[in-house]
Design an enzyme around this catalytic site. Sequence first.
Site, mmCIF file in Angstrom:
data_model
loop_
_atom_site.group_PDB
_atom_site.id
_atom_site.type_symbol
_atom_site.label_atom_id
_atom_site.label_comp_id
_atom_site.label_asym_id
_atom_site.label_seq_id
_atom_site.Cartn_x
_atom_site.Cartn_y
_atom_site.Cartn_z
ATOM 1 N N ASN A 7 3.987 -11.776 1.652
ATOM 2 C CA ASN A 7 2.954 -10.745 1.552
ATOM 3 C C ASN A 7 2.563 -10.593 0.071
ATOM 4 O OD1 ASN A 7 1.850 -8.131 1.059
ATOM 5 N ND2 ASN A 7 2.489 -7.480 3.082
ATOM 6 N N ASP A 9 0.185 -8.529 -1.178
ATOM 7 C CA ASP A 9 -0.546 -7.280 -1.456
ATOM 8 C C ASP A 9 -0.351 -6.791 -2.889
ATOM 9 O OD1 ASP A 9 -1.212 -7.194 1.211
ATOM 10 O OD2 ASP A 9 0.108 -5.520 1.711
ATOM 11 N N HIS A 10 0.907 -6.875 -3.351
ATOM 12 C CA HIS A 10 1.185 -6.205 -4.626
ATOM 13 C C HIS A 10 0.759 -7.009 -5.851
ATOM 14 C CE1 HIS A 10 2.357 -2.769 -2.574
ATOM 15 N NE2 HIS A 10 3.340 -3.367 -1.924
ATOM 16 N N ARG A 18 -6.223 -2.306 -13.040
ATOM 17 C CA ARG A 18 -7.235 -2.454 -14.090
ATOM 18 C C ARG A 18 -8.622 -2.762 -13.544
ATOM 19 N NH1 ARG A 18 -5.308 -3.199 -19.471
ATOM 20 N NH2 ARG A 18 -3.875 -1.466 -19.666
ATOM 21 N N HIS A 43 -2.288 -6.985 3.837
ATOM 22 C CA HIS A 43 -2.600 -5.745 4.545
ATOM 23 C C HIS A 43 -3.892 -5.195 3.951
ATOM 24 C CE1 HIS A 43 -1.014 -1.491 5.857
ATOM 25 N NE2 HIS A 43 -2.229 -1.729 6.293
ATOM 26 N N ARG A 45 -5.864 -2.320 3.720
ATOM 27 C CA ARG A 45 -5.742 -0.892 4.030
ATOM 28 C C ARG A 45 -7.124 -0.261 4.076
ATOM 29 N NH1 ARG A 45 -0.209 1.040 3.359
ATOM 30 N NH2 ARG A 45 -1.138 3.046 3.841
ATOM 31 N N ARG A 49 -6.665 0.006 -1.315
ATOM 32 C CA ARG A 49 -5.963 0.264 -2.583
ATOM 33 C C ARG A 49 -5.453 -1.013 -3.245
ATOM 34 N NH1 ARG A 49 -0.538 3.160 -0.268
ATOM 35 N NH2 ARG A 49 -2.077 4.550 0.641
ATOM 36 N N HIS A 50 -5.241 -2.074 -2.475
ATOM 37 C CA HIS A 50 -4.846 -3.348 -3.116
ATOM 38 C C HIS A 50 -5.742 -4.504 -2.644
ATOM 39 C CE1 HIS A 50 -2.362 -3.304 0.481
ATOM 40 N NE2 HIS A 50 -1.402 -2.547 -0.031
ATOM 41 N N GLU A 70 -2.449 -7.806 8.380
ATOM 42 C CA GLU A 70 -1.957 -6.492 8.831
ATOM 43 C C GLU A 70 -3.109 -5.507 8.725
ATOM 44 O OE1 GLU A 70 1.204 -5.333 6.296
ATOM 45 O OE2 GLU A 70 2.529 -6.903 6.995
ATOM 46 N N THR A 101 3.811 1.396 4.395
ATOM 47 C CA THR A 101 3.915 1.683 5.825
ATOM 48 C C THR A 101 5.246 2.385 6.091
ATOM 49 O OG1 THR A 101 2.799 -0.441 6.093
ATOM 50 C CG2 THR A 101 3.595 0.624 8.095
ATOM 51 N N GLU A 151 6.826 -7.217 15.538
ATOM 52 C CA GLU A 151 7.523 -7.316 14.256
ATOM 53 C C GLU A 151 8.372 -6.061 14.133
ATOM 54 O OE1 GLU A 151 5.037 -7.548 10.755
ATOM 55 O OE2 GLU A 151 6.737 -7.179 9.431
ATOM 56 N N HIS A 191 9.982 -5.604 6.181
ATOM 57 C CA HIS A 191 9.844 -4.373 5.403
ATOM 58 C C HIS A 191 11.115 -4.104 4.600
ATOM 59 C CE1 HIS A 191 8.069 -0.702 3.982
ATOM 60 N NE2 HIS A 191 6.953 -1.138 4.508
ATOM 61 N N GLY A 213 7.266 -9.018 1.012
ATOM 62 C CA GLY A 213 6.260 -8.897 -0.028
ATOM 63 C C GLY A 213 6.749 -8.308 -1.325
ATOM 64 N N HIS A 214 7.009 -7.031 -1.308
ATOM 65 C CA HIS A 214 7.249 -6.301 -2.547
ATOM 66 C C HIS A 214 8.340 -6.940 -3.409
ATOM 67 C CE1 HIS A 214 8.943 -3.006 -5.031
ATOM 68 N NE2 HIS A 214 7.665 -2.788 -5.256
HETATM 69 N N1 PXP Z 1 5.645 -5.879 7.494
HETATM 70 C C1 PXP Z 1 4.730 -4.887 7.508
HETATM 71 C C2 PXP Z 1 4.135 -4.504 8.814
HETATM 72 C C3 PXP Z 1 4.334 -4.227 6.326
HETATM 73 O O1 PXP Z 1 3.425 -3.239 6.386
HETATM 74 C C4 PXP Z 1 4.887 -4.656 5.108
HETATM 75 C C5 PXP Z 1 4.435 -4.027 3.837
HETATM 76 O O2 PXP Z 1 3.088 -4.280 3.644
HETATM 77 C C6 PXP Z 1 5.823 -5.711 5.131
HETATM 78 C C7 PXP Z 1 6.197 -6.282 6.339
HETATM 79 C C8 PXP Z 1 6.446 -6.222 3.893
HETATM 80 O O3 PXP Z 1 7.267 -5.238 3.345
HETATM 81 P P1 PXP Z 1 7.780 -5.384 1.860
HETATM 82 O O4 PXP Z 1 6.581 -5.403 0.975
HETATM 83 O O5 PXP Z 1 8.637 -4.185 1.680
HETATM 84 O O6 PXP Z 1 8.544 -6.688 1.786
#
Ligand code: PXP
Length: 244
Positions: A7, A9-10, A18, A43, A45, A49-50, A70, A101, A151, A191, A213-214
Site C-alpha cells: 500500500n 498511500d503514505h 507540500r 485507498h 479516500r 488526503r493522500h 480500497e 481505517t 480481508e 492493517h 503499507g504504513h
Molecule cells: N487494509 C486496509 C483495508 C487498509 O485500510 C489499510 C490501510 O490503508 C491497510 C490494509 C494497510 O494498513 P497499514 O498501512 O497499517 O499497513
Amino acid sequence: MIRLFVNVDHVATVREARKTIEPSPLKAALLAEKSGAQGITIHLREDRRHIQDSDVKAIQKAIRTKLNLEMAPTREMVDLALETRPYQVSLVPEKRQEITTEGGLDVCSQENELSLIRERMQGGGILFSLFIDPDLAQVDASQRIGADSVEFNTGKYTELETPEEIEAELERLKIAAKRAAEKGLRVFAGHGLNYDNVKPIAAIPEIEELNIGHFIVGQAIYIGMENAVIEMIRTIKMGRAQKS
Ligand code: PXP
C-alpha cells in the site's frame, strides 16, 4: 506462497504535505513491484488526503501486477472504480475524522446495499473484497452477498499488548479465516503489520494475500523501498514456513 500487496498511500501523504509532485506513489509502486510485490494497494479516500484520482489512473496504467483499490461504499467511488477497472476493489468503512481505517465494515447491517455494489463491480469484471473484523457473523454475511474475498482487519491484533490478549485475537483470526475458506471466500489480511507481528498472521494457512503499507513506507525512509519490500517478503516467507 502468500501474495504481498504494498500500500503506497503514505508516499502520497508525504507529497500532499507540500502539495507538490514528489515523492511519487507511482514510482514507489514500480519499485515495490520490482522487488517482488505481487500487487499494489491504494485507498482513494473521500477527502483525498493522500491518493488523488490522477494517482489511481496513473498507477493502474503503469503497473504490471495488480491494483487493489480500497474505497468506501459510495456511489462516487463505485463510478470511479468502473471507470478505472482495477483488478480488485476492497470496500472499507470510512470516517472523515479518523487517522486511518478504524475497524471492519459492518456487512450484516447493509447486506442489500453492498450486494448492489457487488453486482456492479463483478459485472465490470472487478473482484469484490470486503474489509471486515474477524467476526463469524460478518464472514457469513460476506458470503451471503456474494463477495469474492474478505480481508481480515489485523489492526486490533497489532495494537494489543499482553501475550494473552494477542493470542486470543490470533485465535479469533484463525477461526474466522477457517470459516471464510469453508464458505468459499478467499482470505486476505492487513492493517498495522510489521516485521515483528506479521509472522503469526502469515502462518495462518487460509490467508492468501497481505496488504501492508504504513510500515513498509516508513522503513523505506531508512533502507529504501526495494529493501523494505524484500525484507517484508522474506519475513512473510519465514512466517508461512511456521504454518499454524
Ligand atoms: N487494509 C486496509 C483495508 C487498509 O485500510 C489499510 C490501510 O490503508 C491497510 C490494509 C494497510 O494498513 P497499514 O498501512 O497499517 O499497513
